[in-house]
Design an enzyme around this catalytic site. Structure first.
Site, PDB file in Angstrom:
ATOM      1  N   ASP A 284       0.881  -1.168   0.000  1.00 39.97           N
ATOM      2  CA  ASP A 284       0.000   0.000   0.000  1.00 39.97           C
ATOM      3  C   ASP A 284       0.923   1.224   0.000  1.00 39.97           C
ATOM      4  O   ASP A 284       2.128   1.114   0.253  1.00 39.97           O
ATOM      5  CB  ASP A 284      -0.943  -0.002   1.206  1.00 39.97           C
ATOM      6  CG  ASP A 284      -2.142   0.928   0.967  1.00 39.97           C
ATOM      7  OD1 ASP A 284      -2.063   1.804   0.073  1.00 39.97           O
ATOM      8  OD2 ASP A 284      -3.155   0.790   1.680  1.00 39.97           O
TER       9      ASP A 284
HETATM   10  C1  BGC Z   1      -4.979   3.338   0.070  1.00 36.08           C
HETATM   11  C2  BGC Z   1      -5.081   2.357  -1.079  1.00 36.08           C
HETATM   12  C3  BGC Z   1      -4.916   3.087  -2.372  1.00 36.08           C
HETATM   13  C4  BGC Z   1      -3.576   3.818  -2.371  1.00 36.08           C
HETATM   14  C5  BGC Z   1      -3.294   4.587  -3.645  1.00 36.08           C
HETATM   15  C6  BGC Z   1      -3.744   4.209  -0.023  1.00 36.08           C
HETATM   16  O1  BGC Z   1      -3.796   5.237   0.896  1.00 36.08           O
HETATM   17  O2  BGC Z   1      -5.018   2.651   1.292  1.00 36.08           O
HETATM   18  O3  BGC Z   1      -6.314   1.699  -1.037  1.00 36.08           O
HETATM   19  O4  BGC Z   1      -5.025   2.216  -3.457  1.00 36.08           O
HETATM   20  O5  BGC Z   1      -3.565   4.739  -1.299  1.00 36.08           O
HETATM   21  O6  BGC Z   1      -4.077   5.709  -3.739  1.00 36.08           O
END
Ligand code: BGC
Length: 865
Positions: A284
């Protein structure tokens, strides 16, 4: 043996230490080495043949580039891998969200995961995936950052529950399976996220929360037992992997006190061995917290590239991974495996650089022209937004049909609905009308203002339009000659009451919103502070109901809310839930209100009478430097908890009314012959021998920045500096790998593993069930037949009273009968036995229940092993 430290942070790999300290609850065992991809026969074989051929021709730096993002805003998409210009291989574009293409225009905002789950319609789950796949491909995106199958929603306040598919692993699993199939059939890599246990927003990340809670020293640890880990939380991931999911995103939190993205038990052990995952694991965004430790634990790609601080251009992989391979702290085979897994995913979905479109939009502006690399003013400029309209006929069908089928009618007395010849209609509440700043007025939908189509955060997309209930009801009034009056001020209670007394029927619109933890909305930091309706919704309903005897409430929400202030009010005649139904929710709501379609949505969670009746809640305070969140309810989440403790819910999981009535009959339960149904499943197939790529660790000088290509500040490259190159020597024996570490790949998977999704025998159909519904009402409609199983007793094993193990949505006209067929697989009938690390099929008598909710069970039958 010593323990390796990360390259930059000095964070000690905790797995081995903790395993030595205590192998029980709250600790994560070390599992090494990381299982190499491409060792199972079947679906992935061709992809691996191509991937190996591709990666074999790459240099060390080129392999590293595949594994590392270029940095936040250092490319068109929210995640961009490094490119390989020598062979014309582009940067891969990774883009949110699970409900539509984020940060662009002329795309759809599909109903969110929760609404999709509420349809209980497998075909819609699949077609929605397909429609999204088409839109993402049309924008030139290689990987969609979805579907979301975690959180499950153990705590009803969890901020991101609405992005996923509801509070039951089986429902999440089916929806994930269908979504992945649909998305990947269109050639887009599906990313199953968030792996694992990211059940709340508070304290999910250190940096996001330390400003508010200075004694925080690390993200929370979700502590869970082995059974709940498999039977609840990893369960939907198994389905996604079985469907071929080519990517997994590891989450921000710690799991059993080891960061999810460096948790060798979760990644090497459960994901890559037990679940046979053949694709790649991406972090993530800034979820990676160490260098070598994460790589050895099974993480394959870092996103967005920056490691510990957003947009600082310093990666935990990138040049640090180059160094680690050069000095031997990361074995070359592991880097080869990371790159091969990424390329196998690419080929698995049929992508090819000569045919796959490149991104035709920029996430960072909607202007036509601008910086190619938004985060660097030194880079080139050009046409960066072509505004390609990617919506299709299928998108239009899905946004509308899922909105209709996801509406859940929970109360309807005196046939208040559908509306019939209403002459004077009154509408109340800001949620009936448009958001004041427009549908995209708040960044990442970070406000609750007007009609609520989706929650907030990265799981969003820009609306092309947002249909409000008010506009559809007004349009109906033109045709039907109704008088439509309204007051959209949530707090103007005196005038509201006066108007409510002057109309025949009143419809009150209330909301509850939530989202991702980086945004605070009305004091709610991601997670909901409580389960009450927002903006004084209870007062609004009560004010209307005090003056109008036909008060209909529409709840536009991200989950269940506390209904107790008015649910039994005699004048509240109907209650309809609209669960984040996307851009067309106004149509969906109006279609139900007017009876254009009969409601057929079912609650994908339980609504309690008291907040304290739920099994778990969000932890809102830091009481220790590393918040410990014990999932002590174990497998008893949602209805399993209410059933076990005999708690009467307000509305149970799976509940939802229709405008017609159905009779259930014809239950038949057949144990199939000729299939192995032993207590212990047949042993899974052995692994094929590992295929190592040719090549050896090159000299450090080959990794020095060559000087003849542009180098932008904060952009992440794989190169190392000359002085570092001169200081590196290759000495793998000096590196203290974690306890139990070995480079030798096992020849056999764990007993639960062996193929994509786990031991193939888990998918053997052992029992078939048929049941029918007859529409004995006066109007056409659909009903969701739900199958629940109860298990024979096993000494020392606590089973749920009943577990959902099948559902089929059937349509029938008045007088018509439709039949559903259910296949019960070994996995559906087994439990995870911790001692033997295997799924066991208990001996004894099972009961199969068929009904229309988890508590309205019309028929039952039995079978035994
Ligand atoms: C989120 C993800 C997301 C990623 C990219 C993160 O903060 O938890 O679900 O895909 O950001 O935006």
């Amino acid at each position: 043996m010593k323990i390796p430290t990360s390259l930059l942070t000095g964070i000690v790999l905790v797995n081995a230490v903790l395993a030595a300290a205590d192998e029980n609850y709250g600790y994560s065992l070390p599992v090494y080495p990381s299982p190499m991809g491409g060792r199972i026969s079947g679906d992935w074989s061709d992809a691996y043949t191509k991937a190996r051929a591709f990666v074999s021709q790459l240099t060390l730096l080129e392999k590293v580039n595949l594994t590392t993002g270029t940095g936040w805003e250092m490319g068109r998409c929210v995640g961009n891998t490094g490119e390989i210009p020598r062979i014309g291989f582009p940067s891969l574009c990774l883009q949110d969200s699970p409900l539509g293409v984020r940060y662009t225009d002329l795309n759809s905002v599909f109903p969110a995961g929760l609404a999709t789950a509420a349809t209980f319609n497998k075909n819609l789950m699949y077609l929605r995936g397909k429609a999204m796949g088409m839109e993402f491909r049309g924008k030139g995106i290689n990987a969609i950052l979805g579907p979301c199958m975690g959180p499950i929603g153990r705590a009803p306040e969890g901020g991101r529950n609405w992005e996923a598919f509801g509070a039951d692993p089986y429902l999440q699993g089916v929806a994930s399976y269908e979504s992945v199939l649909g998305i990947q059939e269109e050639g887009v890599i599906a990313t199953a996220k968030h792996y694992l246990l990211n059940e709340q927003e508070h304290f999910r990340q250190y940096a996001e929360w330390v400003g508010l809670y200075t004694n925080l020293s690390a993200p929370y640890s979700a502590n869970v037992d082995e059974r709940a880990l498999r039977e609840i939380y990893a369960w939907p991931f198994a389905d996604a992997i079985r469907a071929g999911a080519a990517a997994i995103m590891c989450s921000y939190n710690q799991a059993n006190n080891s960061q999810a993205c460096q948790n060798s038990y979760l990644l090497n052990g459960i994901l890559k061995d037990e679940l046979g995952f053949q694709g790649f694991v991406m972090s993530d965004w800034l979820g990676q917290r160490s260098g070598v430790a994460s790589v050895l634990a099974g993480m394959d790609m870092t996103m967005p590239g920056d490691g510990l601080v957003w947009a600082d251009g310093i990666s935990l992989l990138g040049s640090n991974l180059t160094t680690a391979v050069l000095n031997g702290s990361v074995p070359l085979w592991r880097l080869d495996d990371m790159a091969t897994r990424i390329m196998a995913a690419y080929y698995k979905v049929g992508q090819d650089p000569s045919t796959y479109p490149e991104p035709n939009f920029s996430s960072w502006t909607l202007s036509d022209y601008g910086l190619e690399i938004a985060g660097s003013s030194e880079g080139p400029t050009g046409l960066i937004n072509k505004h390609v309209d990617v919506r299709t006929a299928l998108s239009r069908q899905m946004t509308r049909q899922i909105a209709q089928e996801s509406m859940v009618l929970v109360k309807n007395t005196n046939n208040a609905l559908p509306l019939n010849n209403v002459r004077r209609l009154g509408l109340f509440g800001s949620a009936a009308g448009p958001p004041l700043l427009g549908p995209n007025g708040c960044s990442d939908r970070g406000c609750d203002n007007g009609t609520l189509g989706i929650g907030w955060g990265s799981g969003t997309a820009n609306y092309p339009y947002l249909v409000t209930p008010l506009e559809v009801i007004n349009a109906m009034a033109i045709v039907q000659g109704t008088s439509v009056q309204y007051n959209l001020d949530d707090y103007d209670l005196d005038n509201v009451a006066t108007l409510a007394g002057a109309v025949d029927t009143a419809v009150v619109f209330i909301t509850a919103d939530s989202g991702e933890g980086y945004l605070e909305v009305e004091g709610n930091i991601g997670d909901r502070n409580n389960l009450s309706a927002w903006h004084g919704g209870d007062n609004l309903v009560t004010a209307v109901a005090s003056e109008n005897s036909n008060t209909i409430v529409v709840v536009e929400s991200v989950g269940g809310i506390d209904l107790e202030a008015w649910i039994e009010h005699v004048n509240v005649t109907a209650v309809l839930f609209s669960l984040v139904a996307g851009q067309d929710l106004g149509i969906g709501i109006a279609d139900i209100l007017y009876g254009t379609v009969s409601p057929s949505g079912k609650l994908p969670f339980t609504i309690a009478k008291k907040t304290s009746d739920y099994p778990a809640t969000v932890i809102y305070d830091v009481i220790e430097p590393v918040p410990q969140i014990n999932f002590s309810e174990s497998i008893f989440v949602d209805y399993r908890h209410f059933d076990k403790y005999h708690i009467e819910p307000r509305y149970e999981f799976g509940f939802g009314l229709s405008y017609t009535t159905f009779h259930i009959s014809g239950l038949s339960v057949t144990r199939l012959n000729g299939i192995v149904d032993s207590e212990v499943p047949p042993e899974p197939p052995s692994y094929n021998p590992p295929l190592y790529l040719n090549g050896s660790v090159p000299s450090p000088s080959s990794a020095i920045y060559p000087g003849n290509i542009p180098r932008y500040s904060h952009y992440i490259y794989p190169y190392i500096e000359k002085d570092i190159a001169e200081s590196i020597t290759y000495h793998p024996d000096d590196y203290p790998y974690p306890e139990g570490y070995s480079d030798i790949q096992p020849s056999k998977p764990s007993p639960a593993g062996g193929a994509s999704g786990g031991n193939p025998a888990l998918w053997d159909v052992l029992v078939q069930v048929h049941a029918s519904i007859t529409n004995n009402g006066t109007t056409g409609g659909s009903e969701v037949l739900q199958l629940y199983v109860s298990y024979p007793a096993v000494d020392g094993v606590d089973f749920p009273v009943r577990a959902l193990r099948g559902f089929e949505k059937l349509s029938a006209s008045p007088g018509e009968t439709s039949t559903a067929n259910f296949d019960l697989m070994r996995r559906d009938l087994s439990y995870y036995d911790v001692a033997s690390r295997n799924w066991l099929l208990p001996r004894g008598t099972y009961t199969v229940y068929i009904g229309t909710s988890s508590r309205n069970l019309a028929e039952a039958g039995t079978f035994s092993f």
